[in-house]
Every structure is written in structure tokens, then in C-alpha cells.
Design a protein around this motif. Structure first.
Motif, PDB file in Angstrom:
ATOM      1  N   VAL A  71      27.783  43.681  47.936  1.00  0.00           N
ATOM      2  CA  VAL A  71      28.505  44.623  47.203  1.00  0.00           C
ATOM      3  C   VAL A  71      29.666  44.421  46.438  1.00  0.00           C
ATOM      4  O   VAL A  71      30.322  43.548  46.784  1.00  0.00           O
ATOM      5  CB  VAL A  71      29.112  45.776  48.395  1.00  0.00           C
ATOM      6  CG1 VAL A  71      29.929  46.982  47.708  1.00  0.00           C
ATOM      7  CG2 VAL A  71      28.003  46.298  49.312  1.00  0.00           C
ATOM      8  N   ARG A 120      22.042  54.683  48.354  1.00  0.00           N
ATOM      9  CA  ARG A 120      22.709  55.672  47.645  1.00  0.00           C
ATOM     10  C   ARG A 120      23.901  56.019  48.142  1.00  0.00           C
ATOM     11  O   ARG A 120      24.955  56.403  47.376  1.00  0.00           O
ATOM     12  CB  ARG A 120      21.581  56.828  47.785  1.00  0.00           C
ATOM     13  CG  ARG A 120      22.318  58.272  46.799  1.00  0.00           C
ATOM     14  CD  ARG A 120      21.097  59.471  46.807  1.00  0.00           C
ATOM     15  NE  ARG A 120      19.866  58.645  46.329  1.00  0.00           N
ATOM     16  CZ  ARG A 120      18.605  58.791  46.755  1.00  0.00           C
ATOM     17  NH1 ARG A 120      18.654  59.169  48.047  1.00  0.00           N
ATOM     18  NH2 ARG A 120      17.732  58.210  46.206  1.00  0.00           N
ATOM     19  N   GLY A 123      26.570  53.567  47.362  1.00  0.00           N
ATOM     20  CA  GLY A 123      26.856  53.437  45.724  1.00  0.00           C
ATOM     21  C   GLY A 123      27.910  54.667  45.407  1.00  0.00           C
ATOM     22  O   GLY A 123      28.418  54.642  44.448  1.00  0.00           O
ATOM     23  N   SER A 130      28.775  47.979  42.354  1.00  0.00           N
ATOM     24  CA  SER A 130      27.291  47.735  42.441  1.00  0.00           C
ATOM     25  C   SER A 130      26.718  47.347  43.590  1.00  0.00           C
ATOM     26  O   SER A 130      27.688  46.747  44.288  1.00  0.00           O
ATOM     27  CB  SER A 130      26.602  46.856  41.116  1.00  0.00           C
ATOM     28  OG  SER A 130      27.513  45.546  41.446  1.00  0.00           O
ATOM     29  N   THR A 131      25.740  47.232  44.151  1.00  0.00           N
ATOM     30  CA  THR A 131      24.994  46.664  45.024  1.00  0.00           C
ATOM     31  C   THR A 131      23.796  45.642  44.751  1.00  0.00           C
ATOM     32  O   THR A 131      23.046  46.190  43.554  1.00  0.00           O
ATOM     33  CB  THR A 131      24.749  47.712  46.339  1.00  0.00           C
ATOM     34  OG1 THR A 131      23.594  48.478  45.572  1.00  0.00           O
ATOM     35  CG2 THR A 131      25.773  48.491  46.610  1.00  0.00           C
TER      36      THR A 131
END
Length: 150
Positions: A71, A120, A123, A130-131
Motif C-alpha cells: 500500500v 476496493r 483503495g 495505490s495498492t
């Protein structure tokens, strides 16, 4: 509190079998049960022993997919995001790390759909930029024991 060789042996036994009776530990170490009880209590009070728990079989419980999520967070927000992620059930481990990502998460999930839903959710957290995800093909070694030596 400094621990000695006897304390290390007690920790080693309990780490392998948290249900080991104090009388059994005393027998194995050729010591009195009361002494083992006192030492174990001290180890608990000082925080060397944090908890006793059962290690469950994830495959039998339908949680046999292992994923690692990197992450990236907004500058200065990694600790805040990490603290919020603590409550997310599929996440087993959260580490603040160096490198391209700010956080590394270990997750156990049932299937791809659960991973999609989890990504989801993550995020949408404020502070997450971002991941990136890696799924384990096979877990060769997973261990929860610590090496106990001097």
C-alpha cells in the motif's frame, strides 16, 4: 527483567505447546511446579508471554488463499492508514516498510472475489494512493515461533 536459561526453556516449551501443564514443564526441567508457576507468571507480567491461543488450519476453514498487498499512502499518512486497517478482519499482518510501498499487508482470504472486495475497500481509505498485490502460489513455510537463544 533479564531472563535466564530456565526462562528460555519455559518459553520454548510453551511456544511449541501453549497448553503444556505447568507440572509437565516442571517435570521436563526437573524443577518444582511452584517454581515454574512463579517464573511463568513473571514472564507473563513482563510481557515475554503475550497470549495463549490455538493455531487454526486455514484450509479447513476455507481461508487458504494468501496474499500480500503493498500500500502506497500520501506522505505522512502511513501510520494513520495502518491504524485504520487494524480492524479489517482478513488482514493478518500490517507492517510499515521501506521501499516503494509504505505498508505491507498479509491477508488470508477465501477466493478472488474476497480479494477484489478487500482491495476496493482499502483503495477507498483516505490517505491511500495505490495498492499492488501478490498472491502466494504455495506456502512453503509459515511459522509463528520465535528463535529463543541468548
Amino acid at each position: 527483567m533479564d531472563i535466564d536459561e530456565v526462562d528460555r526453556k519455559i518459553l520454548a516449551i510453551l511456544q511449541v505447546d501453549g497448553r503444556a501443564a505447568l507440572s509437565e514443564i516442571a517435570r521436563r526441567l526437573d524443577m518444582g511446579t511452584a517454581t515454574i508457576h512463579e517464573r511463568t507468571k513473571a514472564l507473563e507480567e513482563e510481557g515475554y508471554i503475550r497470549d495463549y491461543r490455538a493455531v487454526l488450519d486455514p484450509e479447513l476453514l476455507g481461508r487458504n488463499e494468501v496474499g500480500f498487498i503493498r500500500v502506497e499512502t500520501m506522505a505522512g499518512r502511513s501510520s494513520e492508514v495502518a491504524e485504520r486497517l487494524v480492524e479489517v478482519t482478513p488482514i493478518q499482518e500490517i507492517h510499515e516498510v521501506t521501499g516503494d510501498a509504505d505498508l505491507l499487508l498479509k491477508v488470508r482470504i477465501a477466493d478472488r472475489q474476497e480479494m477484489t472486495d478487500l482491495l476496493r475497500e482499502i483503495g477507498q481509505y483516505e490517505g491511500v494512493e495505490s495498492t499492488a498485490t501478490d498472491m502466494a502460489l504455495r506456502s512453503v513455510k509459515e511459522e509463528h515461533t520465535l528463535r529463543i537463544d541468548e
